[in-house]
Enzyme design. Structure first.
Site, PDB file in Angstrom:
ATOM      1  N   THR A 112      -0.763  37.998   7.506  1.00  0.00           N
ATOM      2  CA  THR A 112       0.561  38.546   7.232  1.00  0.00           C
ATOM      3  C   THR A 112       1.061  39.175   8.528  1.00  0.00           C
ATOM      4  O   THR A 112       0.525  40.175   9.003  1.00  0.00           O
ATOM      5  CB  THR A 112       0.511  39.587   6.113  1.00  0.00           C
ATOM      6  OG1 THR A 112       0.029  38.963   4.919  1.00  0.00           O
ATOM      7  CG2 THR A 112       1.896  40.168   5.851  1.00  0.00           C
ATOM      8  N   LYS A 187       6.332  36.541   2.234  1.00  0.00           N
ATOM      9  CA  LYS A 187       5.257  37.526   2.074  1.00  0.00           C
ATOM     10  C   LYS A 187       5.806  38.942   2.143  1.00  0.00           C
ATOM     11  O   LYS A 187       5.324  39.842   1.437  1.00  0.00           O
ATOM     12  CB  LYS A 187       4.181  37.317   3.133  1.00  0.00           C
ATOM     13  CG  LYS A 187       2.974  38.259   2.980  1.00  0.00           C
ATOM     14  CD  LYS A 187       2.242  38.078   1.662  1.00  0.00           C
ATOM     15  CE  LYS A 187       1.129  39.099   1.466  1.00  0.00           C
ATOM     16  NZ  LYS A 187      -0.041  38.863   2.334  1.00  0.00           N
ATOM     17  N   LYS A 255       0.749  48.278   7.617  1.00  0.00           N
ATOM     18  CA  LYS A 255       1.314  47.382   8.628  1.00  0.00           C
ATOM     19  C   LYS A 255       2.368  46.470   8.009  1.00  0.00           C
ATOM     20  O   LYS A 255       3.459  46.269   8.574  1.00  0.00           O
ATOM     21  CB  LYS A 255       0.186  46.569   9.259  1.00  0.00           C
ATOM     22  CG  LYS A 255       0.618  45.449  10.189  1.00  0.00           C
ATOM     23  CD  LYS A 255       0.588  44.077   9.501  1.00  0.00           C
ATOM     24  CE  LYS A 255      -0.799  43.677   9.081  1.00  0.00           C
ATOM     25  NZ  LYS A 255      -0.837  42.334   8.449  1.00  0.00           N
TER      26      LYS A 255
END
Length: 305
Positions: A112, A187, A255
């Site tokens: 990701t 995502k 993150k």
């Protein structure tokens, strides 16, 4: 025309065997490589710490000393590492993937990461006569182990057609969203949704405990009604057992939320709920030093109050 979507409940997986390189044998990567090996694939792996690859080596994967060496042996090179800077490094460093990949090979970043980096890697791949996909996944450690991941794909459609049978060996749903970066954008949408469910399930438990309710009974009841969701079904049982091992590291989720909010800013969007979730996970990771816990460890920060 490529199939834009694969649903494992409706289609049988195809047995397509090829040489696959995989870089990043963490929690997710270990499960994915295990399923590729179970499907009969030949997999060569590299990880920054070789000891963390021992489980897949014992299962039949072979070791390479550098990302370059992995790429030189593979038709498809898959990566799943920690942060965008790790992704860029493993592709572009002196002994990186681009230094070893053969023309016509396909790179597939499953980390990701940022949509902008996905676009950059695709451009560099084309410069090296390679095809590129960004293909982050959802489903956590359970999905990685059980080959029930959801795979969100952007990049070269020709590459998608060729890699789809491999994706089918590790996931139950695969969808192609368009050109480079579109998998990462999807995502981000996923992580925005997860942010709301994780804060909701945490505060649900805090409330139910304060009200003197039996938490196992609360879970059984809510999971049969409109409040049901994947995160609650998978993480609340762990919380009730005091299990905070990472199905997905809190530091990596933080993150992801930062990336999502950066992308939202670029699009002129204000996402106040996601901003609040980021603040909560910043407290967990930075203030309480719990970044190596799973995302369910957020509840520990409430217990400190």
């Amino acid at each position: 025309m490529a199939r834009s979507c694969y649903d494992g409940s409706n289609h049988k997986r195809e047995a397509v065997l090829m040489q696959i390189g995989f870089i990043g044998t963490g929690v997710m990567g270990t499960g994915i490589v295990g399923n590729l090996l179970n499907a009969g694939q030949k997999v060569v792996v590299y990880n920054r710490t070789k000891a963390h690859a021992q489980a897949v080596l014992d299962a039949g994967a072979t070791w390479a000393e550098t990302p370059q060496a992995v790429a030189a042996k593979a038709d498809i090179i898959m990566t799943m590492v920690g942060y965008p800077q790790d992704v860029e490094d493993v592709y572009t460093r002196e002994d990186g993937i681009f230094a070893g990949a053969r023309p016509g090979s396909i790179i597939v970043d499953m980390t990701t990461s940022t949509p902008a980096l996905a676009v950059k890697l695709a451009q560099l791949a084309h410069d090296h006569q390679l095809l590129a996909l960004d293909a982050p996944v959802s489903g956590g450690d359970v999905g990685a182990k059980q080959a029930t991941l959801t795979v969100m794909v952007g990049g070269d459609q020709d590459a998608y057609e060729r890699v789809l049978p491999v994706f089918q060996q590790l996931g139950q749903r695969v969808h192609y969203f368009g050109d480079a970066g579109k998998g990462q954008h999807t995502k981000m949408a996923n992580q925005i949704m997860i942010a709301g469910t994780m804060t909701g399930l945490t505060e649900m438990l805090v409330y139910a405990k304060a009200a003197g309710l039996n938490l196992s009974d609360v879970l059984a009841t809510l999971s049969s009604g409109g409040a049901d969701n994947w995160s609650m079904d998978n993480y609340v049982p762990r919380i009730l057992k005091g299990d905070y091992t990472p199905g997905f590291f809190a530091k990596h989720f933080l993150k992801d939320l930062r990336i999502a909010l950066q992308e939202a800013d670029r699009m002129g969007l204000d996402l106040p709920a996601t901003k609040q979730a980021k603040l909560l996970y910043e407290a967990m990771v930075d203030d309480y030093d719990l970044g190596n816990d799973g995302t369910q460890g957020l509840i520990k920060t409430y217990e400190q109050h």
